[in-house]
Design a protein around this motif. Structure first.
Motif, PDB file in Angstrom:
ATOM      1  N   ASP A 157      14.145  64.697  94.461  1.00  0.00           N
ATOM      2  CA  ASP A 157      14.320  64.085  93.415  1.00  0.00           C
ATOM      3  C   ASP A 157      13.764  63.861  91.967  1.00  0.00           C
ATOM      4  O   ASP A 157      12.425  63.679  92.030  1.00  0.00           O
ATOM      5  N   VAL A 158      14.282  63.941  91.032  1.00  0.00           N
ATOM      6  CA  VAL A 158      14.333  64.574  89.828  1.00  0.00           C
ATOM      7  C   VAL A 158      13.936  62.755  88.501  1.00  0.00           C
ATOM      8  O   VAL A 158      13.881  62.893  87.458  1.00  0.00           O
ATOM      9  N   THR A 159      13.842  61.440  89.524  1.00  0.00           N
ATOM     10  CA  THR A 159      13.643  61.047  88.395  1.00  0.00           C
ATOM     11  C   THR A 159      12.394  60.893  87.503  1.00  0.00           C
ATOM     12  O   THR A 159      12.340  60.435  87.115  1.00  0.00           O
ATOM     13  N   ALA A 160      11.087  60.929  88.833  1.00  0.00           N
ATOM     14  CA  ALA A 160      10.000  61.464  87.453  1.00  0.00           C
ATOM     15  C   ALA A 160      10.110  62.105  86.120  1.00  0.00           C
ATOM     16  O   ALA A 160       9.730  62.139  84.980  1.00  0.00           O
ATOM     17  N   PRO A 161      10.512  63.808  86.411  1.00  0.00           N
ATOM     18  CA  PRO A 161      10.247  64.458  85.464  1.00  0.00           C
ATOM     19  C   PRO A 161      11.916  63.953  84.528  1.00  0.00           C
ATOM     20  O   PRO A 161      11.229  64.174  83.381  1.00  0.00           O
ATOM     21  N   ALA A 162      12.814  63.014  84.974  1.00  0.00           N
ATOM     22  CA  ALA A 162      13.366  62.345  83.474  1.00  0.00           C
ATOM     23  C   ALA A 162      13.197  62.104  83.268  1.00  0.00           C
ATOM     24  O   ALA A 162      12.983  61.280  81.727  1.00  0.00           O
ATOM     25  N   HIS A 163      12.226  60.505  83.421  1.00  0.00           N
ATOM     26  CA  HIS A 163      11.660  59.416  83.003  1.00  0.00           C
ATOM     27  C   HIS A 163      10.336  60.124  81.591  1.00  0.00           C
ATOM     28  O   HIS A 163      10.486  59.758  80.455  1.00  0.00           O
ATOM     29  N   ARG A 164       9.819  61.504  82.227  1.00  0.00           N
ATOM     30  CA  ARG A 164       9.205  62.622  81.452  1.00  0.00           C
ATOM     31  C   ARG A 164      10.156  62.765  79.651  1.00  0.00           C
ATOM     32  O   ARG A 164       9.518  62.508  79.358  1.00  0.00           O
ATOM     33  N   ILE A 165      10.797  62.873  80.052  1.00  0.00           N
ATOM     34  CA  ILE A 165      12.155  63.722  79.387  1.00  0.00           C
ATOM     35  C   ILE A 165      12.785  62.863  78.111  1.00  0.00           C
ATOM     36  O   ILE A 165      12.342  62.555  77.130  1.00  0.00           O
ATOM     37  N   HIS A 166      12.980  61.646  78.843  1.00  0.00           N
ATOM     38  CA  HIS A 166      12.891  59.938  77.996  1.00  0.00           C
ATOM     39  C   HIS A 166      12.040  59.951  77.503  1.00  0.00           C
ATOM     40  O   HIS A 166      12.411  59.590  76.109  1.00  0.00           O
ATOM     41  N   ALA A 167      10.750  59.691  77.577  1.00  0.00           N
ATOM     42  CA  ALA A 167      10.122  59.720  76.603  1.00  0.00           C
ATOM     43  C   ALA A 167       9.846  59.732  75.569  1.00  0.00           C
ATOM     44  O   ALA A 167       8.966  60.031  74.422  1.00  0.00           O
ATOM     45  N   HIS A 168       9.844  61.584  75.662  1.00  0.00           N
ATOM     46  CA  HIS A 168       9.788  62.132  74.552  1.00  0.00           C
ATOM     47  C   HIS A 168      10.983  62.127  73.781  1.00  0.00           C
ATOM     48  O   HIS A 168      10.661  62.316  72.595  1.00  0.00           O
ATOM     49  N   VAL A 169      12.095  62.281  74.264  1.00  0.00           N
ATOM     50  CA  VAL A 169      13.005  61.746  73.766  1.00  0.00           C
ATOM     51  C   VAL A 169      12.493  60.044  72.771  1.00  0.00           C
ATOM     52  O   VAL A 169      13.028  59.979  71.010  1.00  0.00           O
ATOM     53  N   ARG A 170      12.526  59.671  73.970  1.00  0.00           N
ATOM     54  CA  ARG A 170      12.543  58.537  72.264  1.00  0.00           C
ATOM     55  C   ARG A 170      11.138  58.552  71.077  1.00  0.00           C
ATOM     56  O   ARG A 170      11.366  57.469  70.094  1.00  0.00           O
ATOM     57  N   GLU A 171      10.060  58.963  71.365  1.00  0.00           N
ATOM     58  CA  GLU A 171       9.040  59.429  71.044  1.00  0.00           C
ATOM     59  C   GLU A 171       9.910  60.245  69.789  1.00  0.00           C
ATOM     60  O   GLU A 171       8.839  60.537  68.818  1.00  0.00           O
ATOM     61  N   GLY A 172      10.510  60.881  69.482  1.00  0.00           N
ATOM     62  CA  GLY A 172      11.456  61.890  68.732  1.00  0.00           C
ATOM     63  C   GLY A 172      11.168  63.717  68.661  1.00  0.00           C
ATOM     64  O   GLY A 172      11.397  64.222  67.750  1.00  0.00           O
ATOM     65  N   GLU A 173      10.663  63.567  70.234  1.00  0.00           N
ATOM     66  CA  GLU A 173       9.846  65.009  69.997  1.00  0.00           C
ATOM     67  C   GLU A 173      11.410  65.340  71.082  1.00  0.00           C
ATOM     68  O   GLU A 173      11.043  65.910  72.312  1.00  0.00           O
ATOM     69  N   LEU A 174      11.449  65.997  70.217  1.00  0.00           N
ATOM     70  CA  LEU A 174      13.237  66.543  70.846  1.00  0.00           C
ATOM     71  C   LEU A 174      12.790  68.004  71.707  1.00  0.00           C
ATOM     72  O   LEU A 174      13.252  68.399  73.150  1.00  0.00           O
ATOM     73  N   ASP A 175      11.696  68.960  70.776  1.00  0.00           N
ATOM     74  CA  ASP A 175      11.950  69.688  71.476  1.00  0.00           C
ATOM     75  C   ASP A 175      11.029  69.916  72.960  1.00  0.00           C
ATOM     76  O   ASP A 175      11.208  71.561  74.081  1.00  0.00           O
ATOM     77  N   ALA A 176      10.191  68.940  72.688  1.00  0.00           N
ATOM     78  CA  ALA A 176       8.887  69.021  74.315  1.00  0.00           C
ATOM     79  C   ALA A 176      10.394  68.261  75.119  1.00  0.00           C
ATOM     80  O   ALA A 176      10.073  69.122  76.128  1.00  0.00           O
ATOM     81  N   ALA A 177      11.447  67.940  74.515  1.00  0.00           N
ATOM     82  CA  ALA A 177      11.726  67.092  75.701  1.00  0.00           C
ATOM     83  C   ALA A 177      12.613  68.653  76.112  1.00  0.00           C
ATOM     84  O   ALA A 177      12.870  68.862  77.388  1.00  0.00           O
ATOM     85  N   ARG A 178      13.630  69.280  75.011  1.00  0.00           N
ATOM     86  CA  ARG A 178      14.589  70.216  75.722  1.00  0.00           C
ATOM     87  C   ARG A 178      13.758  71.630  76.412  1.00  0.00           C
ATOM     88  O   ARG A 178      14.570  71.832  77.521  1.00  0.00           O
ATOM     89  N   ARG A 179      11.987  71.564  76.358  1.00  0.00           N
ATOM     90  CA  ARG A 179      12.054  72.235  77.314  1.00  0.00           C
ATOM     91  C   ARG A 179      11.967  71.971  78.244  1.00  0.00           C
ATOM     92  O   ARG A 179      11.542  72.579  79.566  1.00  0.00           O
ATOM     93  N   LEU A 180      11.706  70.634  79.024  1.00  0.00           N
ATOM     94  CA  LEU A 180      11.623  70.485  80.434  1.00  0.00           C
ATOM     95  C   LEU A 180      13.161  70.143  81.283  1.00  0.00           C
ATOM     96  O   LEU A 180      13.293  69.825  82.200  1.00  0.00           O
ATOM     97  N   LEU A 181      13.573  70.723  80.020  1.00  0.00           N
ATOM     98  CA  LEU A 181      15.416  70.182  80.683  1.00  0.00           C
ATOM     99  C   LEU A 181      16.582  71.608  81.487  1.00  0.00           C
ATOM    100  O   LEU A 181      15.238  72.514  81.618  1.00  0.00           O
ATOM    101  N   PRO A 182      16.768  71.548  82.827  1.00  0.00           N
ATOM    102  CA  PRO A 182      17.487  72.510  83.871  1.00  0.00           C
ATOM    103  C   PRO A 182      17.570  73.183  82.790  1.00  0.00           C
ATOM    104  O   PRO A 182      18.273  73.275  82.093  1.00  0.00           O
ATOM    105  N   ASP A 183      17.225  74.523  83.379  1.00  0.00           N
ATOM    106  CA  ASP A 183      18.124  75.697  82.266  1.00  0.00           C
ATOM    107  C   ASP A 183      19.736  75.976  82.932  1.00  0.00           C
ATOM    108  O   ASP A 183      19.858  76.621  83.809  1.00  0.00           O
TER     109      ASP A 183
END
Length: 199
Positions: A157-183
């Motif tokens: 279940d990757v719902t929680a990590p997805a929500h964390r990435i989305h929160a960074h995107v909403r805040e305009g923190e794209l680099d932080a969001a990108r670091r959490l993406l799957p490789d």
């Protein structure tokens, strides 16, 4: 200078023996599947199920887990053998002049095939379309049964990590969001395994 990405290329989180695909389900299916490592009886093997190697395309499809019936996001690790079996036995979900003999031949192939492929525009972190395409793989009949009963190695279940990435995107923190993406890296597959799935 960076080479442009091929229009049709499978990119995925993968190991030497597995590939990770994404799906989203209502909690009663998603939570049970993550707990047990397999789909519960409520998961219908006689329906088509679509798997997506692209995490961001899944986020586009499920609205970061906010759409009704898609609240739990699953990372499903399956065998490469199974994934490539599905590709070999797949048909494009639409008629492509130059690839199929004619429309009737494509329709007959589609009706026989246990898997079908769509190439949809890949998405960026803001879920806007990119110029290259992302694979969507629909499984039905034999392919859906093999997926559920033979190919699955792990369900997370990757719902929680997805929500964390989305929160960074909403805040305009794209680099932080990108670091959490799957490789997700190019997935090496013999060209003949894909030749019937794109021009």
């Amino acid at each position: 200078m960076t080479e442009p990405r091929p229009t049709h290329q499978i990119r995925a989180l993968h190991t030497d023996s597995t590939v990770t695909v994404y799906q989203a389900y209502p909690p009663e299916i998603g939570l049970a599947a993550a707990r047990d490592g397999r789909f519960p009886p409520a998961w219908k093997r006689d329906r088509m199920t679509w798997i997506k190697p692209s995490f961001l395309w899944m986020m586009y499809r499920c609205g970061w887990g906010t759409k009704e019936g898609q609240e739990r996001i699953l990372a499903v690790e399956i065998t490469r053998d199974g994934f490539e079996w599905a590709l070999r036995h797949a048909c494009l979900s639409h008629y492509e002049r130059g690839l199929h003999t004619d429309h009737d031949a494509w329709r007959r192939e589609l009706e026989r095939a246990p898997a079908r492929v769509q190439w949809d525009p890949e998405r960026d972190l803001r879920l806007q379309p990119l110029p290259h395409r992302s694979l969507q793989l629909g499984l039905t009949g034999e392919a859906a049964r093999r997926y559920a009963d033979e190919w699955i190695v792990a369900v997370t279940d990757v719902t929680a990590p997805a929500h964390r990435i989305h929160a960074h995107v909403r805040e305009g923190e794209l680099d932080a969001a990108r670091r959490l993406l799957p490789d997700e890296r190019p997935y090496a597959v013999r060209e003949e395994a894909l030749a019937h799935l794109h021009l």
